[in-house]
Design an enzyme around this catalytic site. Structure first.
Site, PDB file in Angstrom:
ATOM      1  N   ASP A  70       0.846  -1.197   0.000  1.00 32.39           N
ATOM      2  CA  ASP A  70       0.000   0.000   0.000  1.00 32.39           C
ATOM      3  C   ASP A  70       0.880   1.245   0.000  1.00 32.39           C
ATOM      4  OD1 ASP A  70      -1.988   1.828   0.227  1.00 32.39           O
ATOM      5  OD2 ASP A  70      -2.683   1.186   2.206  1.00 32.39           O
ATOM      6  N   GLU A 125       9.581 -22.922 -26.250  1.00 29.84           N
ATOM      7  CA  GLU A 125       8.579 -21.880 -26.505  1.00 29.84           C
ATOM      8  C   GLU A 125       7.308 -22.526 -27.047  1.00 29.84           C
ATOM      9  OE1 GLU A 125       9.943 -18.749 -29.049  1.00 29.84           O
ATOM     10  OE2 GLU A 125       7.979 -17.765 -29.028  1.00 29.84           O
TER      11      GLU A 125
END
Ligand code: FUB
Length: 327
Positions: free
Chosen positions: A38, A204
């Site tokens: 935060d 890949e």
């Protein structure tokens, strides 16, 4: 938290959470999110605003139950090889153990994938001293198939550094393919039986259109950006992912966990905030999409909240598109 978790509302509001990986373990839904801090950060394309330091694990007994925060399960200070940025994690169960997979930047600022083990789905998790050899980039997602073979999918563009690995070694100045060239895909590696290393070099994954042509790098509505997730439905493998700059969760299907995957369509339209990241899980008879947005923080990219909703299939196995705010 004492409020029941409702569809399309933050699961918890006492902390910011993102990148939810949901699994059913021991008869409950466990959610493995990033823990957004935060604090005020300027957004940039390198993702420096996502400066997370630990993981909290959440659980729900069932749909509509109170979502419980089980507290800190792993902190950056306890991971010897990691310097910063604990991004999107995932978890798996095998060998009577729980495994937490996570990305972080190493001491040279290169994103790598790490693994930590524990005896409970909520941790605490003990990290391995080094990152997984041969690992790179971000957003690990582990899929354990019915035959118990486990696959790890990973990779993300821009801040996730996937472009820099096109030659197999890290090239700090490398850029992505030109718009008319095939887009980069996520990578996949089968995990060793102890889940701590890759069995082979990662490969890949190819994502193609229905005519078998590779999705191109300039096709930002459909090309892979980050946040892979694989699940199985009616015998087909579904690879879903974020399109990044066009802010959608889309999916492609295959009969093989290694692909090629054929592009199918959109699962989730854009949410508030730059990133979108999800997981898909079956619990009892229903399927759920876990995702995040930045509504609770008023749109701060680096302060997100995990939400969930039901995911529905059509009879032909395609997934119905979800409008996040059209309730
Ligand atoms: O949370 C940091 C990064 O933002 C994740 O690794 C990406 O998938 C995106 O959600």
């Amino acid at each position: 938290m004492t409020k029941p978790a409702k569809f399309n509302e933050p699961l918890v509001t006492h902390i910011y959470t993102a990148d939810p990986s949901a699994h059913v373990f021991e008869g409950k839904i466990y959610i493995y999110p990033s823990h957004d801090l935060d604090h005020v950060m300027e957004s940039n394309d390198n993702g420096d605003q996502y400066d997370m330091e630990d993981y909290h694990i959440l659980s729900m007994d069932e749909e509509g139950a109170v979502c419980v925060d089980h507290g800190e399960a792993l902190h950056l200070r306890d991971i010897p090889w990691a310097k910063q940025q604990l991004w999107a994690p995932d978890a798996a169960f095998k060998n009577e153990k729980y495994y937490l997979f996570f990305p972080a930047r190493d001491q040279d600022d290169i994103f790598r994938l790490g693994v930590a083990t524990g005896s409970s789905p909520t941790g605490p998790f003990k990290p391995e001293p080094n990152y997984i050899p041969g690992s790179f980039s971000i957003d690990p997602a582990v899929f354990v198939d019915h035959d118990e073979r486990a696959y790890i999918y990973f990779g993300g563009l821009w801040g996730g550094q996937l472009e820099k690995w096109q030659t197999g070694t890290f090239m700090p100045d490398a850029e992505g393919p030109a718009a008319n060239e095939p887009a980069l895909g996520p990578f996949v590696a089968e995990l060793s039986d102890d889940m701590l290393t890759f069995k082979d070099q990662p490969k890949e994954i190819s994502i193609v259109d229905k005519e078998g042509h590779p999705i191109l790098a300039g096709d930002e509505e459909r090309r892979y950006f980050e946040g892979p997730w694989v699940h199985k439905y009616n015998g087909s493998y579904y690879l879903s992912y974020s399109t990044g700059s066009t802010h959608k969760i889309v999916y492609a299907t295959s009969q093989n966990p290694l692909g090629p995957f054929v592009y199918q369509g959109t699962i989730l339209n854009p949410v508030i905030g730059w990133t979108t990241h999800h997981s898909i899980v079956q619990f009892k008879e229903k399927w759920y999409l876990f995702y995040h947005d930045s509504s609770l923080s008023g749109g701060a990219d680096n302060k997100r909240s995990v939400k969930y909703t039901e995911l529905k299939y059509n009879e032909d196995g395609t997934i119905q598109t979800i409008e996040p705010y059209d309730l």
